[in-house]
Design a protein around this motif. Structure first.
Motif, mmCIF file in Angstrom:
data_model
loop_
_atom_site.group_PDB
_atom_site.id
_atom_site.type_symbol
_atom_site.label_atom_id
_atom_site.label_comp_id
_atom_site.label_asym_id
_atom_site.label_seq_id
_atom_site.Cartn_x
_atom_site.Cartn_y
_atom_site.Cartn_z
ATOM 1 N N LEU A 64 -26.436 -11.555 -10.834
ATOM 2 C CA LEU A 64 -26.483 -10.912 -12.138
ATOM 3 C C LEU A 64 -26.684 -11.937 -13.244
ATOM 4 O O LEU A 64 -27.553 -11.776 -14.119
ATOM 5 C CB LEU A 64 -25.187 -10.123 -12.367
ATOM 6 C CG LEU A 64 -25.003 -9.491 -13.749
ATOM 7 C CD1 LEU A 64 -26.030 -8.398 -13.989
ATOM 8 C CD2 LEU A 64 -23.592 -8.944 -13.904
ATOM 9 N N ALA A 65 -25.901 -13.001 -13.241
ATOM 10 C CA ALA A 65 -25.952 -13.996 -14.314
ATOM 11 C C ALA A 65 -27.277 -14.751 -14.333
ATOM 12 O O ALA A 65 -27.911 -14.891 -15.393
ATOM 13 C CB ALA A 65 -24.791 -14.980 -14.154
ATOM 14 N N LEU A 66 -27.719 -15.247 -13.173
ATOM 15 C CA LEU A 66 -28.945 -16.031 -13.119
ATOM 16 C C LEU A 66 -30.160 -15.202 -13.508
ATOM 17 O O LEU A 66 -31.051 -15.664 -14.240
ATOM 18 C CB LEU A 66 -29.144 -16.620 -11.722
ATOM 19 C CG LEU A 66 -28.150 -17.700 -11.280
ATOM 20 C CD1 LEU A 66 -28.441 -18.135 -9.846
ATOM 21 C CD2 LEU A 66 -28.200 -18.908 -12.211
ATOM 22 N N ASP A 109 -28.476 -24.871 -27.071
ATOM 23 C CA ASP A 109 -27.334 -25.321 -26.278
ATOM 24 C C ASP A 109 -26.566 -24.080 -25.840
ATOM 25 O O ASP A 109 -26.384 -23.149 -26.631
ATOM 26 C CB ASP A 109 -26.449 -26.243 -27.112
ATOM 27 C CG ASP A 109 -25.365 -26.900 -26.275
ATOM 28 O OD1 ASP A 109 -25.530 -26.976 -25.041
ATOM 29 O OD2 ASP A 109 -24.349 -27.334 -26.852
ATOM 30 N N ALA A 110 -26.123 -24.051 -24.591
ATOM 31 C CA ALA A 110 -25.460 -22.858 -24.065
ATOM 32 C C ALA A 110 -24.449 -23.235 -22.997
ATOM 33 O O ALA A 110 -24.414 -24.368 -22.509
ATOM 34 C CB ALA A 110 -26.494 -21.894 -23.493
ATOM 35 N N LYS A 111 -23.631 -22.262 -22.637
ATOM 36 C CA LYS A 111 -22.658 -22.422 -21.555
ATOM 37 C C LYS A 111 -23.265 -21.913 -20.248
ATOM 38 O O LYS A 111 -24.058 -20.974 -20.257
ATOM 39 C CB LYS A 111 -21.389 -21.623 -21.860
ATOM 40 C CG LYS A 111 -20.738 -21.949 -23.193
ATOM 41 C CD LYS A 111 -19.625 -20.961 -23.491
ATOM 42 C CE LYS A 111 -19.050 -21.170 -24.874
ATOM 43 N NZ LYS A 111 -17.990 -20.191 -25.208
ATOM 44 N N TYR A 112 -22.858 -22.533 -19.151
ATOM 45 C CA TYR A 112 -23.363 -22.129 -17.833
ATOM 46 C C TYR A 112 -22.206 -22.014 -16.854
ATOM 47 O O TYR A 112 -21.252 -22.793 -16.899
ATOM 48 C CB TYR A 112 -24.399 -23.126 -17.320
ATOM 49 C CG TYR A 112 -25.679 -23.090 -18.124
ATOM 50 C CD1 TYR A 112 -26.732 -22.262 -17.756
ATOM 51 C CD2 TYR A 112 -25.812 -23.864 -19.276
ATOM 52 C CE1 TYR A 112 -27.902 -22.206 -18.510
ATOM 53 C CE2 TYR A 112 -26.968 -23.818 -20.033
ATOM 54 C CZ TYR A 112 -28.000 -22.985 -19.648
ATOM 55 O OH TYR A 112 -29.151 -22.921 -20.405
ATOM 56 N N THR A 113 -22.306 -21.052 -15.954
ATOM 57 C CA THR A 113 -21.263 -20.816 -14.960
ATOM 58 C C THR A 113 -21.752 -21.028 -13.537
ATOM 59 O O THR A 113 -21.004 -21.482 -12.679
ATOM 60 C CB THR A 113 -20.709 -19.383 -15.105
ATOM 61 O OG1 THR A 113 -20.175 -19.219 -16.429
ATOM 62 C CG2 THR A 113 -19.611 -19.090 -14.087
ATOM 63 N N PHE A 114 -23.030 -20.729 -13.279
ATOM 64 C CA PHE A 114 -23.569 -20.796 -11.919
ATOM 65 C C PHE A 114 -24.761 -21.750 -11.861
ATOM 66 O O PHE A 114 -25.611 -21.748 -12.749
ATOM 67 C CB PHE A 114 -24.016 -19.405 -11.445
ATOM 68 C CG PHE A 114 -22.922 -18.388 -11.418
ATOM 69 C CD1 PHE A 114 -22.049 -18.308 -10.338
ATOM 70 C CD2 PHE A 114 -22.744 -17.509 -12.472
ATOM 71 C CE1 PHE A 114 -21.027 -17.368 -10.312
ATOM 72 C CE2 PHE A 114 -21.734 -16.558 -12.458
ATOM 73 C CZ PHE A 114 -20.868 -16.494 -11.380
ATOM 74 N N ASN A 115 -24.821 -22.540 -10.798
ATOM 75 C CA ASN A 115 -25.994 -23.366 -10.543
ATOM 76 C C ASN A 115 -27.117 -22.507 -9.976
ATOM 77 O O ASN A 115 -26.864 -21.590 -9.198
ATOM 78 C CB ASN A 115 -25.666 -24.489 -9.562
ATOM 79 C CG ASN A 115 -25.028 -25.678 -10.252
ATOM 80 O OD1 ASN A 115 -25.474 -26.103 -11.313
ATOM 81 N ND2 ASN A 115 -23.971 -26.217 -9.669
ATOM 82 N N PRO A 116 -28.364 -22.794 -10.341
ATOM 83 C CA PRO A 116 -29.471 -21.924 -9.936
ATOM 84 C C PRO A 116 -29.958 -22.107 -8.503
ATOM 85 O O PRO A 116 -30.612 -21.219 -7.970
ATOM 86 C CB PRO A 116 -30.577 -22.282 -10.928
ATOM 87 C CG PRO A 116 -30.277 -23.687 -11.330
ATOM 88 C CD PRO A 116 -28.788 -23.820 -11.311
ATOM 89 N N SER A 117 -29.658 -23.232 -7.882
ATOM 90 C CA SER A 117 -30.231 -23.529 -6.566
ATOM 91 C C SER A 117 -29.206 -23.342 -5.451
ATOM 92 O O SER A 117 -28.032 -23.687 -5.605
ATOM 93 C CB SER A 117 -30.756 -24.970 -6.519
ATOM 94 O OG SER A 117 -31.763 -25.164 -7.489
#
Length: 437
Positions: free
Chosen positions: A159-161, A291-299
């Motif tokens: 969902l997030a990615l 600039d943003a916050k991230y929770t999940f790595n894409p790979s």
């Protein structure tokens, strides 16, 4: 429990590099995950989710980035998750979890955008698009009957990615469509943008001069390495968003995915876009960053064996060029290897941080402009050996309790030249032992 490529070491970075998470997870991440698992088994659903979300919270300089926030409302747990342009809001009851992310307003969405969204629903596994009276949203609904941390991790990650990707894609492909719910995005400092803009132009000029120095015959492969190296370098060091990111991603994907076009034609495509970047003024360039916050790595995680194979094959290509006296391409391939791995593979945090250190050394002028301490003096071709050894030890040591055969290797590197250093660095990466005893 092991996410491997989903948590980071304690090495702090002051800027975003690449597309992954640059922050650190909680030092109690594994304990929090285990508590979440135990709470799910005991049907303490809201407690389980609270532990689970805390295990995904990340930190910069020991301060929470607030990439995930939660609040209790009676028998309901409300939450927000941030992933780039996407803000995911939702709630959890004992029976189910619901989450959604706004894309754009329902009216006046174009027919082409609606068609794209319908196609996306066929591509997604857990989430799907729908529209209410006002917005087009990506949503997730999942029951909690047999929930575990692993079972909810991948649906939320999808969902997030995809919410983040589709918002960026919509802004690029449908420029007159306003994407919604992006007030959390922050601007990049103008001085930093100017540094990146100037370096981009310097790199393009260097590339043009380098290609002009290649032999007139049989230089197609050298041009490919040089052009792709620049694309990977822009993506990792400058980290553009929106239009520039979409174009770079598209060009790289077409280069490696199109088996029908000749390499010469592919190189020309890359050159054409590089010239477009050179002609882009600073004002337009600046609109491609936030600039943003991230929770999940894409790979997804890549096995160490795959990384070893790529490094071994790449070093063999360097030997071929060296044996045939095409020495001008060798430094570029040494730099290309690390950036290719960072772009294409889901790396263990140890490998990721070590490769970042190598990229920092290979591009010391750029990092010095961003006020990072010097690890390599290019004018005198000298290394800050003690600092490098210490940096490598700091990256590896947190993982030695788990991987008993994982050893720091800073004192085994060849510091005679940047090429020799890079070569020895890749050989040491291949020798790392992630076996759990």
């Amino acid at each position: 429990m092991s996410w491997l490529n989903f948590f980071e070491t304690k090495t702090e970075l002051k800027h975003q590099f690449g597309r992954g998470i640059n922050a650190n997870l909680s030092k109690d991440e594994e304990e929090l995950f285990n508590k979440a698992n135990e709470a799910f088994e005991n049907k303490q659903i809201l407690n389980a989710y609270e532990y689970f979300f805390k295990s995904l919270e990340n930190f910069s300089n020991n301060i929470s980035n607030q990439n995930i926030t939660t609040s209790r409302d009676g028998n309901k747990l409300n939450f927000e998750i941030f992933q780039g342009t996407a803000k995911i809001t939702g709630y959890i009851t004992e029976e189910y979890i619901y989450a959604e992310s706004l894309l754009t307003k329902k009216v006046p969405a174009k027919v082409a955008l609606k068609r794209y969204i319908l196609e996306r629903n066929y591509q997604l596994t857990y989430a799907y698009y729908f529209s209410d009276d006002k917005y087009i949203k990506l949503k997730l609904f999942h029951d909690n009957i047999t929930m575990t941390p692993q079972k909810i991790f991948y649906p939320l990650r999808e969902l997030a990615l995809n919410a983040d990707f589709d918002k960026e894609y919509t802004k690029y492909e449908f420029s007159d469509v306003a994407i919604e719910d992006i007030k959390h995005l922050k601007p990049i400092d103008p001085d930093e943008l100017k540094i990146k803009y100037d370096f981009l132009h310097n790199w393009i000029d260097e590339l043009t001069n380098k290609i002009a120095s290649f032999p007139s015959n049989d230089n197609t492969g050298m041009q490919s390495f040089t052009l792709l190296y620049l694309f990977f370098k822009i993506d990792y060091l400058i980290v553009p968003r929106y239009e520039i990111y979409q174009n770079i991603s598209k060009k790289i994907q077409e280069y490696f995915g199109d088996d029908t076009s000749a390499i010469e034609a592919k190189n020309e495509e890359l050159k054409e876009y590089i010239l477009e970047l050179k002609d882009m003024n600073f004002e337009l360039f600046s609109t491609n960053f936030y600039d943003a916050k991230y929770t999940f790595n894409p790979s997804e995680k890549t096995s160490h064996e795959e990384i070893e194979i790529f490094i071994t094959e790449s070093l063999a290509k360097i030997r071929w060029y060296k044996n045939n006296r095409y020495n001008q391409i060798i430094p570029i391939i040494y730099k290309y290897i690390g950036l290719y791995l960072l772009y294409n593979y889901g790396l263990h945090p140890v490998i990721k941080r070590l490769l970042h250190t190598l990229v920092e050394i290979q591009n010391q002028d750029f990092f010095s402009a961003l006020n990072y301490s010097s690890l390599y003096d290019s004018e005198n071709e000298s290394f800050s050996k003690r600092t490098i050894i210490s940096k490598i030890e700091d990256i590896i040591s947190p993982f030695q309790d788990r991987f008993k055969l994982l050893k720091p290797f800073g004192d085994k590197l060849n510091y005679t030249s940047l090429n020799e250093f890079s070569n020895s660095f890749y050989l040491q990466l291949n020798n790392l032992n992630f076996e759990e005893i």
